[in-house]
Design a protein around this motif. Structure first.
Motif, PDB file in Angstrom:
ATOM      1  N   ALA A 120       5.586  -7.491  -6.798  1.00 37.35           N
ATOM      2  CA  ALA A 120       4.966  -6.212  -7.182  1.00 37.35           C
ATOM      3  C   ALA A 120       4.600  -6.266  -8.652  1.00 37.35           C
ATOM      4  CB  ALA A 120       5.942  -5.075  -6.928  1.00 37.35           C
ATOM      5  N   GLY A 121       3.412  -5.801  -8.978  1.00 37.52           N
ATOM      6  CA  GLY A 121       3.015  -5.689 -10.381  1.00 37.52           C
ATOM      7  C   GLY A 121       3.637  -4.444 -10.976  1.00 37.52           C
ATOM      8  N   PRO A 122       3.158  -4.015 -12.150  1.00 39.56           N
ATOM      9  CA  PRO A 122       3.756  -2.839 -12.781  1.00 39.56           C
ATOM     10  C   PRO A 122       3.664  -1.582 -11.925  1.00 39.56           C
ATOM     11  CG  PRO A 122       2.292  -3.995 -14.301  1.00 39.56           C
ATOM     12  CD  PRO A 122       2.125  -4.645 -12.982  1.00 39.56           C
ATOM     13  N   ARG A 123       2.601  -1.476 -11.093  1.00 39.68           N
ATOM     14  CA  ARG A 123       2.463  -0.259 -10.283  1.00 39.68           C
ATOM     15  C   ARG A 123       2.494  -0.571  -8.786  1.00 39.68           C
ATOM     16  NH1 ARG A 123      -2.714   1.737 -13.525  1.00 39.68           N
ATOM     17  NH2 ARG A 123      -2.978  -0.498 -13.441  1.00 39.68           N
ATOM     18  N   SER A 124       3.065  -1.703  -8.423  1.00 38.63           N
ATOM     19  CA  SER A 124       3.191  -2.105  -7.011  1.00 38.63           C
ATOM     20  C   SER A 124       1.841  -2.303  -6.327  1.00 38.63           C
ATOM     21  CB  SER A 124       4.000  -1.072  -6.209  1.00 38.63           C
ATOM     22  OG  SER A 124       5.327  -1.095  -6.639  1.00 38.63           O
ATOM     23  N   LEU A 125       0.756  -2.342  -7.095  1.00 37.54           N
ATOM     24  CA  LEU A 125      -0.559  -2.493  -6.470  1.00 37.54           C
ATOM     25  C   LEU A 125      -0.755  -3.907  -5.934  1.00 37.54           C
ATOM     26  CD1 LEU A 125      -2.560  -0.373  -9.021  1.00 37.54           C
ATOM     27  CD2 LEU A 125      -2.347   0.094  -6.594  1.00 37.54           C
ATOM     28  N   ALA A 126      -0.192  -4.896  -6.628  1.00 43.57           N
ATOM     29  CA  ALA A 126      -0.289  -6.276  -6.147  1.00 43.57           C
ATOM     30  C   ALA A 126       0.432  -6.405  -4.804  1.00 43.57           C
ATOM     31  CB  ALA A 126       0.319  -7.232  -7.166  1.00 43.57           C
ATOM     32  N   PHE A 127       1.561  -5.715  -4.678  1.00 47.94           N
ATOM     33  CA  PHE A 127       2.311  -5.712  -3.425  1.00 47.94           C
ATOM     34  C   PHE A 127       1.455  -5.107  -2.304  1.00 47.94           C
ATOM     35  CE2 PHE A 127       5.259  -3.288  -0.625  1.00 47.94           C
ATOM     36  CZ  PHE A 127       5.888  -4.360  -0.035  1.00 47.94           C
ATOM     37  N   ALA A 128       0.812  -3.975  -2.616  1.00 51.43           N
ATOM     38  CA  ALA A 128      -0.037  -3.319  -1.612  1.00 51.43           C
ATOM     39  C   ALA A 128      -1.196  -4.229  -1.213  1.00 51.43           C
ATOM     40  CB  ALA A 128      -0.572  -1.995  -2.168  1.00 51.43           C
ATOM     41  N   ALA A 129      -1.777  -4.920  -2.193  1.00 49.84           N
ATOM     42  CA  ALA A 129      -2.891  -5.822  -1.883  1.00 49.84           C
ATOM     43  C   ALA A 129      -2.409  -6.971  -0.992  1.00 49.84           C
ATOM     44  CB  ALA A 129      -3.478  -6.372  -3.178  1.00 49.84           C
ATOM     45  N   GLY A 130      -1.240  -7.500  -1.295  1.00 48.01           N
ATOM     46  CA  GLY A 130      -0.678  -8.589  -0.484  1.00 48.01           C
ATOM     47  C   GLY A 130      -0.417  -8.137   0.941  1.00 48.01           C
ATOM     48  N   LEU A 131       0.077  -6.927   1.069  1.00 45.73           N
ATOM     49  CA  LEU A 131       0.390  -6.405   2.403  1.00 45.73           C
ATOM     50  C   LEU A 131      -0.867  -6.181   3.239  1.00 45.73           C
ATOM     51  CD1 LEU A 131       3.388  -6.137   2.078  1.00 45.73           C
ATOM     52  CD2 LEU A 131       3.208  -3.708   2.563  1.00 45.73           C
ATOM     53  N   THR A 132      -1.905  -5.637   2.606  1.00 43.49           N
ATOM     54  CA  THR A 132      -3.138  -5.386   3.371  1.00 43.49           C
ATOM     55  C   THR A 132      -3.706  -6.704   3.903  1.00 43.49           C
ATOM     56  OG1 THR A 132      -4.408  -5.409   1.325  1.00 43.49           O
ATOM     57  CG2 THR A 132      -3.776  -3.266   2.160  1.00 43.49           C
ATOM     58  N   ALA A 133      -3.577  -7.772   3.103  1.00 41.49           N
ATOM     59  CA  ALA A 133      -4.059  -9.083   3.565  1.00 41.49           C
ATOM     60  C   ALA A 133      -3.184  -9.602   4.705  1.00 41.49           C
ATOM     61  CB  ALA A 133      -4.044 -10.069   2.408  1.00 41.49           C
ATOM     62  N   ALA A 134      -1.867  -9.475   4.548  1.00 41.37           N
ATOM     63  CA  ALA A 134      -0.945  -9.976   5.583  1.00 41.37           C
ATOM     64  C   ALA A 134      -1.134  -9.232   6.905  1.00 41.37           C
ATOM     65  CB  ALA A 134       0.496  -9.839   5.097  1.00 41.37           C
ATOM     66  N   MET A 135      -1.395  -7.928   6.823  1.00 46.75           N
ATOM     67  CA  MET A 135      -1.582  -7.134   8.040  1.00 46.75           C
ATOM     68  C   MET A 135      -2.766  -7.645   8.855  1.00 46.75           C
ATOM     69  SD  MET A 135      -0.849  -3.534   6.163  1.00 46.75           S
ATOM     70  CE  MET A 135      -1.878  -2.513   7.167  1.00 46.75           C
ATOM     71  N   GLY A 136      -3.793  -8.134   8.160  1.00 50.20           N
ATOM     72  CA  GLY A 136      -4.957  -8.684   8.850  1.00 50.20           C
ATOM     73  C   GLY A 136      -4.716 -10.115   9.301  1.00 50.20           C
ATOM     74  N   ASP A 137      -4.196 -10.944   8.408  1.00 50.41           N
ATOM     75  CA  ASP A 137      -3.986 -12.366   8.722  1.00 50.41           C
ATOM     76  C   ASP A 137      -3.033 -12.540   9.891  1.00 50.41           C
ATOM     77  OD1 ASP A 137      -5.658 -13.008   6.683  1.00 50.41           O
ATOM     78  OD2 ASP A 137      -4.095 -13.575   5.261  1.00 50.41           O
ATOM     79  N   ASP A 138      -1.972 -11.737   9.925  1.00 52.92           N
ATOM     80  CA  ASP A 138      -0.973 -11.879  10.994  1.00 52.92           C
ATOM     81  C   ASP A 138      -1.293 -11.014  12.209  1.00 52.92           C
ATOM     82  OD1 ASP A 138       1.613 -13.526  10.009  1.00 52.92           O
ATOM     83  OD2 ASP A 138       0.639 -12.570   8.329  1.00 52.92           O
ATOM     84  N   ASN A 139      -2.393 -10.260  12.112  1.00 52.57           N
ATOM     85  CA  ASN A 139      -2.840  -9.415  13.226  1.00 52.57           C
ATOM     86  C   ASN A 139      -1.694  -8.560  13.770  1.00 52.57           C
ATOM     87  OD1 ASN A 139      -4.635  -8.373  15.048  1.00 52.57           O
ATOM     88  ND2 ASN A 139      -4.392 -10.033  16.526  1.00 52.57           N
ATOM     89  N   VAL A 140      -1.064  -7.811  12.881  1.00 51.16           N
ATOM     90  CA  VAL A 140       0.126  -7.050  13.289  1.00 51.16           C
ATOM     91  C   VAL A 140      -0.250  -5.952  14.280  1.00 51.16           C
ATOM     92  CG1 VAL A 140       1.313  -7.533  11.114  1.00 51.16           C
ATOM     93  CG2 VAL A 140       0.094  -5.390  11.373  1.00 51.16           C
ATOM     94  N   SER A 141       0.702  -5.599  15.106  1.00 49.70           N
ATOM     95  CA  SER A 141       0.465  -4.621  16.164  1.00 49.70           C
ATOM     96  C   SER A 141       0.600  -3.194  15.628  1.00 49.70           C
ATOM     97  CB  SER A 141       1.469  -4.863  17.279  1.00 49.70           C
ATOM     98  OG  SER A 141       1.485  -3.804  18.163  1.00 49.70           O
ATOM     99  N   ALA A 142       1.600  -2.950  14.779  1.00 44.31           N
ATOM    100  CA  ALA A 142       1.823  -1.618  14.197  1.00 44.31           C
ATOM    101  C   ALA A 142       2.611  -1.800  12.905  1.00 44.31           C
ATOM    102  CB  ALA A 142       2.589  -0.742  15.168  1.00 44.31           C
ATOM    103  N   ASN A 143       2.561  -0.793  12.074  1.00 47.54           N
ATOM    104  CA  ASN A 143       3.236  -0.866  10.776  1.00 47.54           C
ATOM    105  C   ASN A 143       4.296   0.217  10.655  1.00 47.54           C
ATOM    106  OD1 ASN A 143       1.396  -2.854   9.174  1.00 47.54           O
ATOM    107  ND2 ASN A 143       0.015  -1.455  10.232  1.00 47.54           N
ATOM    108  N   LEU A 144       5.457  -0.193  10.217  1.00 54.20           N
ATOM    109  CA  LEU A 144       6.564   0.733   9.988  1.00 54.20           C
ATOM    110  C   LEU A 144       6.981   0.566   8.525  1.00 54.20           C
ATOM    111  CD1 LEU A 144       8.476   2.686  11.404  1.00 54.20           C
ATOM    112  CD2 LEU A 144       9.845   0.753  12.104  1.00 54.20           C
ATOM    113  N   LEU A 145       6.537   1.489   7.689  1.00 54.66           N
ATOM    114  CA  LEU A 145       6.793   1.374   6.253  1.00 54.66           C
ATOM    115  C   LEU A 145       7.845   2.406   5.869  1.00 54.66           C
ATOM    116  CD1 LEU A 145       3.033   1.210   5.182  1.00 54.66           C
ATOM    117  CD2 LEU A 145       4.499  -0.674   5.831  1.00 54.66           C
ATOM    118  N   VAL A 146       9.065   1.972   5.757  1.00 50.43           N
ATOM    119  CA  VAL A 146      10.178   2.882   5.477  1.00 50.43           C
ATOM    120  C   VAL A 146      10.953   2.352   4.287  1.00 50.43           C
ATOM    121  CG1 VAL A 146      12.277   3.899   6.408  1.00 50.43           C
ATOM    122  CG2 VAL A 146      10.341   3.555   7.883  1.00 50.43           C
ATOM    123  N   GLY A 147      10.783   2.992   3.147  1.00 50.32           N
ATOM    124  CA  GLY A 147      11.471   2.511   1.946  1.00 50.32           C
ATOM    125  C   GLY A 147      10.987   3.234   0.716  1.00 50.32           C
TER     126      GLY A 147
END
Lengths: 253, 222
Positions: free
Chosen positions: A137-164
């Motif tokens: 995560a960068g200073p504002r967690s935006l790098a983390f969000a960018a990484g996740l959006t890419a992973a969600m597509g690359d891994d073709n996830v079925s659903a997302n459960l974001l709890v934290g």
């Protein structure tokens, strides 16, 4: 810390302890002793797991920036309890759930939880260490969000459960989920992240509901006891607020 | 053997947890509790444990880096979707690591240093661009929240509050009453709601903490 704060802290812990132990015992002796109100997100979760298994796609769980050793330690434990329940249900699938974190202290926690979930189903050989991933995560967690959006597509996830623990960057992840037609359940301990989670989620979780996953998805009496203890503390807090408001009004009058 | 290990782990975790809690919570003026904590130097022990936590957390950063490299190495090896980006990530990681080592060794000199340039001109710029995108994603979320709900009193209230909040932020003198309404909305209902959410989370955290302290967490039982 002044003496009053220390005293109140100790009393709250003792009340929580007594309520927890008593409620767990009652629940153990009389199943269904405490009725749980329906929470749509937890009702939808088994179907999401089933759909992921049928589609042979992974379910994506994320803790955001929650991790061990800081303020979000217990949130991380609650999130991994949810991971345990989901991983146990989807253990028969060839594709393990994807677990993403931005706090490095949550990596061993994720590995341990996944391993225990597979072990509980007697399918330890299906456990894949690569299912737990760290996205910095960068200073504002935006790098983390960018990484996740890419992973969600690359891994073709079925659903997302974001709890934290998420901030407004959750909007980037939510928008990517909707663009790919992936169901989203989200909740955050940060008010800004919670507001975004409510707007983007198909089934939102609000506030303390994100700690209730274990009680709703298992038959564990201790987990149900924890919910009852929360309710006891909530009523005590309401009573304290009302009494202090009345006293303040009387004093002001 | 596994059972003994589990019990031992639970005893260590519960013991360390109770000592740290006592060290942090019990101060002066609590009678025998304060005397007990002072006599056994529990506060010093709690401080030591917290320092150990900080050191352990620092070590996990290495675990994170290894995790990141292994995940992307696997993607490249398996030619998984997006493997080209994984290759770029691995190359960038190796290059930055090499640049840092060379800078520390005094081989690579420059003012400002290359690694600072990479951080400030690449990382910060990319994050700023993402922050710009965030605005559009948030507007999309707001529109979605108003559209996805079936018509009801709550949906109407939500849309009305959203309109007041947006219109009240406009710097137009004709909209001064809306600006006042917006201020009231933010100061009273929004603030109360946010506090309610935070209090709920605090209570749940307290109960979850007690569960861990008395060994009811799943990790102790399996």
């Amino acid at each position: 810390m002044d003496t009053t704060t220390q005293f109140v802290g100790i009393v709250l812990i003792l009340v929580a302890l007594v309520a927890l132990v008593v409620a767990a015992q009652v629940q153990r002796r009389r199943q269904q002793a405490f009725a749980l109100r329906p929470i749509p997100a937890y009702e939808a979760l088994p179907d999401l797991v089933g759909a992921a298994i049928e589609a042979n796609r992974p379910l994506h769980l994320s803790l955001g920036s929650a991790g061990l050793g800081g303020n979000s330690t217990l949130l991380a434990l609650a999130g991994t309890e949810l991971l345990y329940q989901v991983a146990q249900r989807s253990a028969i699938s060839a594709v393990p759930p994807l677990f993403t974190v931005s706090d490095t202290t949550a990596i061993p926690l994720g590995h341990d939880t996944l391993r225990r979930a597979y072990q509980a189903r007697g399918l330890l050989e299906r456990y894949r260490p690569g299912a737990v991933r760290w996205y910095p995560a960068g200073p504002r967690s935006l790098a983390f969000a960018a990484g996740l959006t890419a992973a969600m597509g690359d891994d073709n996830v079925s659903a997302n459960l974001l709890v934290g623990s998420f901030g407004p960057e959750l909007a980037l992840i939510g928008e990517a989920a909707h663009r790919r037609d992936q169901p989203l359940i989200a909740a955050s301990d940060q008010p800004e992240g919670q507001a975004v989670a409510y707007a983007f989620s198909d089934q939102p979780l609000i506030a303390e509901e994100l700690f209730a996953g274990g009680a709703y998805l298992s038959t564990d009496a201790a987990q149900v006891g924890a919910l009852v203890a929360q309710d006891v503390l909530r009523w005590l807090l309401i009573a304290a607020l009302v009494v202090s408001a009345v006293l303040a009004a009387a004093g002001g009058g | 053997m596994a059972r003994i290990t589990r019990v031992l782990a639970a005893v260590i975790a519960i013991g360390f947890g109770l000592i740290t809690l006592a060290g942090l919570l019990v101060g002066e003026g609590l009678g025998f509790l304060s005397a007990f904590v002072d006599g056994l130097r529990v506060r010093d022990l709690a401080g030591l444990f917290l320092q150990l936590v900080v050191i352990t957390a620092a070590v996990t950063v290495l675990i994170g880096v290894v995790n990141l490299l292994l995940v992307h190495l696997r993607r490249v090896r398996q030619r998984a979707c997006g493997w080209v980006y994984s290759t770029v990530l691995l190359a960038a990681a190796v290059a930055v690591l090499a640049a840092t080592v060379l800078e520390r060794a005094g081989v690579l000199t420059g003012d400002p240093p290359l690694t600072r340039l990479l951080l400030e001109d690449v990382q910060v710029s990319v994050e700023s661009a993402l922050a710009g995108l965030l605005l559009f994603a948030l507007v999309y979320g707001a529109v979605r929240a108003t559209r996805s709900q079936r018509f009801s009193g709550w949906a109407l209230l939500f849309t009305l509050a959203l309109l007041i909040a947006l219109a009240g932020a406009l710097p137009l003198p004709e909209l001064a009453p809306l600006a006042e309404a917006r201020s009231w909305l933010l100061a009273v209902p929004v603030s109360a709601g946010a506090r309610g959410i935070l209090l709920g989370i605090a209570l749940a955290t307290l109960v979850a903490g007690v569960r861990v302290l008395i060994g009811q967490d799943r990790s102790y039982r399996e």
